[in-house]
Scaffold this motif. Sequence first.
Motif, short mmCIF file in Angstrom:
data_model
loop_
_atom_site.label_atom_id
_atom_site.label_comp_id
_atom_site.label_asym_id
_atom_site.label_seq_id
_atom_site.Cartn_x
_atom_site.Cartn_y
_atom_site.Cartn_z
N TYR A 85 2.34 3.14 19.27
CA TYR A 85 2.57 3.61 17.92
C TYR A 85 3.72 4.62 17.94
O TYR A 85 3.96 5.28 18.97
N THR B 294 4.06 7.67 16.59
CA THR B 294 3.66 9.05 16.86
C THR B 294 2.15 9.13 17.07
O THR B 294 1.38 8.29 16.56
N TYR B 295 1.76 10.18 17.78
CA TYR B 295 0.34 10.39 18.09
C TYR B 295 -0.06 11.83 17.80
O TYR B 295 0.79 12.72 17.66
N LYS B 296 -1.39 12.02 17.74
CA LYS B 296 -1.96 13.35 17.60
C LYS B 296 -3.20 13.44 18.46
O LYS B 296 -3.78 12.41 18.84
N ASP B 297 -3.60 14.66 18.77
CA ASP B 297 -4.79 14.86 19.60
C ASP B 297 -6.03 14.63 18.74
O ASP B 297 -6.18 15.21 17.67
N SER B 298 -6.94 13.76 19.25
CA SER B 298 -8.17 13.47 18.51
C SER B 298 -9.17 14.61 18.62
O SER B 298 -10.10 14.70 17.81
N GLN C 193 -5.48 10.94 22.72
CA GLN C 193 -4.58 10.89 21.56
C GLN C 193 -4.79 9.61 20.76
O GLN C 193 -5.08 8.55 21.33
N PRO D 182 -3.19 7.40 17.07
CA PRO D 182 -2.04 7.33 16.16
C PRO D 182 -2.15 8.38 15.06
O PRO D 182 -3.24 8.68 14.57
N THR D 183 -1.02 8.91 14.66
CA THR D 183 -1.00 10.02 13.71
C THR D 183 -1.70 9.69 12.41
O THR D 183 -2.36 10.55 11.80
N HIS D 184 -1.59 8.46 11.94
CA HIS D 184 -2.17 8.11 10.64
C HIS D 184 -3.66 7.78 10.70
O HIS D 184 -4.28 7.52 9.67
#
Length: 428
Positions: free
Chosen positions: A4, A6-10, A17, A19-21
């Motif tokens: 994906y 971009t990613y974010k920390d769950s 991590q 996906p950001t969305h």
Amino acid sequence: MTKYPTYKDSGIEWLGQIPTHWEMLKAKYMFQKNKREVQDGDKVITCFRDGQVTLRENRRTTGFTESITEIGYQGIRKGDLVIHQMDAFAGAIGVSDADGKGTSVYHCCTPKGEYLTYYYAHVIREMALKGYIQSLYRGIRERSSDFNYVTFGNCLLPVPSPSEQRQIVAYLDYKSNKINERICQRERELQTISELKQAEIATVVTRGLVPNVPMKESGIEWLGKIPAHWNVKRIASVSHEINDSNVTMEYTQPSQFKFGEIVLKSIIGEGEYDENIKKCTLFKKNDILINGLNLNYDFVTQRVAKSNYDGIITPAYIVIRVKDGLSADYAMFLFKSIDNKKIFNGWGTGIRLTLSYKELKKQCIPIPPKEEQDAIVAYLQSRITFIDNYIAKLKEEINYLQEYKQRLISDVVTGKVDVRGVEIPNEE
């Protein structure tokens, strides 16, 4: 496959991590637990550890604890997300493929919104396989967890869009089917090779290596014809039983059967076990050991082995030492063939169908000349090495495919790879 953008920390260790969305939501806001009445005609459904939830009759009907009155049974419907409260840690999580009934140990869940049960079955199995469910251990039963519904409801789960969930499931179905087809091909080949191996051993030990050799009737029903120059002798005339107890504690290293071989067990300490060790039977290198217990138990697949060292074993096993004129290796191959053909079953006695040397020694076996025995052994050892090497490669490939499938599922359902744009062929 790509990642994906971009990613974010769950915030969840097992998930990492995402996906950001994607969002994160507690399971209790996504699924409700149902407690349905059992309907007339409902058959028993089982949630297996490989993730299949199906009618028990579709897989196997033995090895389960049966309930006479079926107290507490609940209705299960096709499409339910089913979680085994005690075995969830081992992967007993899936979507039911049929209507039926099951015990109260199952959580039967339906979504409260656009949450695809097939997707979340993959996600929760991933939680289990990564050890997260085991970390929530609440029970006292060894290697299990009481994964109650409250605990499950408080678990945070990833939430892709509904269309993304459907694409992930469709992609994994397609890829898993392809991988499973390959695994099935290799498993069928493995079964065929194994059967051919046993057939070749049986032919060589009873017919020899020379084709078109003159034959004669052996007078033994299970054996049929043998080479005309071979003899037929009772087992008692070519061997004797070893029943020497280990009263002197000569050997303190017990042994056991494992995959048709005699292997050492872990060392047993002194004290309370000494008396049991004294009762064990001494055996020497080249002795033949036979497990004659419960001949009708199919899960005991290999009952014969030749020892490569001196040791002791429980007196439940028959220990045979061959006499001059009979090769221990030839006898081992012959007895393995007899075992494989279930001939021992006809020699067993009692309710549990147990084989003793008293019965075994009455039976007759073919005896080739000694030099021919040695030639047969040399041929089989070489041939079996070649076949076993091929079998090992097949098993290695099967293991690789299974690991690849599980890694693929893990990467896709946790968002480590993006399959949104992947076109899935229509194979109808």
